[in-house]
Design an enzyme around this catalytic site. Structure first.
Site, PDB file in Angstrom:
ATOM      1  N   HIS A   2      -0.905  -5.764   4.083  1.00  0.00           N
ATOM      2  CA  HIS A   2      -1.541  -5.604   2.592  1.00  0.00           C
ATOM      3  C   HIS A   2      -1.040  -6.785   1.742  1.00  0.00           C
ATOM      4  O   HIS A   2      -0.110  -7.395   2.158  1.00  0.00           O
ATOM      5  CB  HIS A   2      -0.792  -4.460   1.918  1.00  0.00           C
ATOM      6  CG  HIS A   2      -1.254  -3.220   2.480  1.00  0.00           C
ATOM      7  ND1 HIS A   2      -1.492  -1.912   1.498  1.00  0.00           N
ATOM      8  CD2 HIS A   2      -1.943  -2.530   3.626  1.00  0.00           C
ATOM      9  CE1 HIS A   2      -2.029  -1.042   2.139  1.00  0.00           C
ATOM     10  NE2 HIS A   2      -2.076  -1.416   3.372  1.00  0.00           N
TER      11      HIS A   2
ATOM     12  N   GLU B  51       0.395  -7.299  -1.143  1.00  0.00           N
ATOM     13  CA  GLU B  51       1.587  -7.423  -2.049  1.00  0.00           C
ATOM     14  C   GLU B  51       2.996  -7.268  -0.924  1.00  0.00           C
ATOM     15  O   GLU B  51       3.646  -8.170  -1.215  1.00  0.00           O
ATOM     16  CB  GLU B  51       1.894  -5.781  -2.360  1.00  0.00           C
ATOM     17  CG  GLU B  51       0.933  -5.371  -3.442  1.00  0.00           C
ATOM     18  CD  GLU B  51      -0.341  -4.604  -3.029  1.00  0.00           C
ATOM     19  OE1 GLU B  51      -0.641  -3.555  -3.602  1.00  0.00           O
ATOM     20  OE2 GLU B  51      -0.730  -4.951  -1.622  1.00  0.00           O
TER      21      GLU B  51
ATOM     22  N   CYS C  93      -0.530   0.814  -3.369  1.00  0.00           N
ATOM     23  CA  CYS C  93      -0.341   2.181  -2.729  1.00  0.00           C
ATOM     24  C   CYS C  93       1.122   2.556  -2.368  1.00  0.00           C
ATOM     25  O   CYS C  93       1.924   2.046  -2.883  1.00  0.00           O
ATOM     26  CB  CYS C  93      -0.866   2.019  -1.110  1.00  0.00           C
ATOM     27  SG  CYS C  93       0.008   0.894  -0.069  1.00  0.00           S
TER      28      CYS C  93
ATOM     29  N   CYS D 216       3.248   0.011  -0.518  1.00  0.00           N
ATOM     30  CA  CYS D 216       3.482  -1.269  -1.421  1.00  0.00           C
ATOM     31  C   CYS D 216       4.296  -1.046  -2.763  1.00  0.00           C
ATOM     32  O   CYS D 216       5.198  -1.703  -2.926  1.00  0.00           O
ATOM     33  CB  CYS D 216       2.290  -1.872  -1.842  1.00  0.00           C
ATOM     34  SG  CYS D 216       1.306  -2.474  -0.247  1.00  0.00           S
TER      35      CYS D 216
END
Length: 174
Positions: A61, A63, A91, A94
């Site tokens: 991801h 992040e 999410c 993260c």
């Protein structure tokens, strides 16, 4: 204990534009266009964009990449007094990483009603039961961030429809 933003609206929009640039990199790779930057003392110290499809990694991801680069830059896993800008609400994974890295402030563009953990479904970032919590602000360039995602998924649906139509065409039947 109430935390407050340390940035002006102009700064927030500037750094979100940088996250949007990262999201556009993901889009060029046929990835879901999500981008993130980590800022410390007014300087971007980490950048990232989604690479789940490219790397075939669930944890790839935006992040996570931005946090990893920022930690490498400062030489510590602690990103205290830093801000994270991300085009889509983080999410659960993260949000946990953000909390563990001690990020002070989180700014995101679009809400994620199906997976967001900074206000939509849960709010890990501001839960004071944890030993660290962050200031969270949503809606920074929300329309632009949301449009990136909407257009991406619209194109995906159109391409899928065209593939389906082509596979059912008389030319493909023998």
């Amino acid at each position: 204990m109430e935390k407050r933003s340390s940035l002006t609206q102009e700064q927030k929009e500037y750094f979100m534009q940088e996250a949007i640039k990262e999201a556009k990199k993901a889009e060029q790779m046929a990835e879901v266009p999500i981008g993130a930057v980590v800022v410390y003392q007014g300087e971007i110290i980490g950048r990232g964009h989604n690479q789940r499809e490219t790397q075939q990694q669930a944890t790839a991801h935006a992040e996570m990449f931005a946090i990893q680069e920022a930690c490498e830059k400062v030489g510590s896993w602690r990103l205290e007094s830093s801000q994270l800008f991300v085009t889509l609400e983080p999410c659960v994974m993260c949000s946990g990483a953000i909390q563990l890295a001690r990020v002070e402030e989180i700014y995101f563009g679009a809400f994620d009603p199906k997976g967001g953990a900074c206000g939509s479904l849960l709010n890990i970032a501001t839960d004071e039961r944890f030993n660290h919590w962050s200031y969270v602000e949503s809606g920074i360039l929300a329309e632009e961030c949301g449009q990136l995602l909407s257009q991406f998924f619209k194109k995906l649906r159109e391409a899928k429809k065209l593939r389906k139509k082509a596979s059912h065409s008389p030319e493909n039947s023998i």
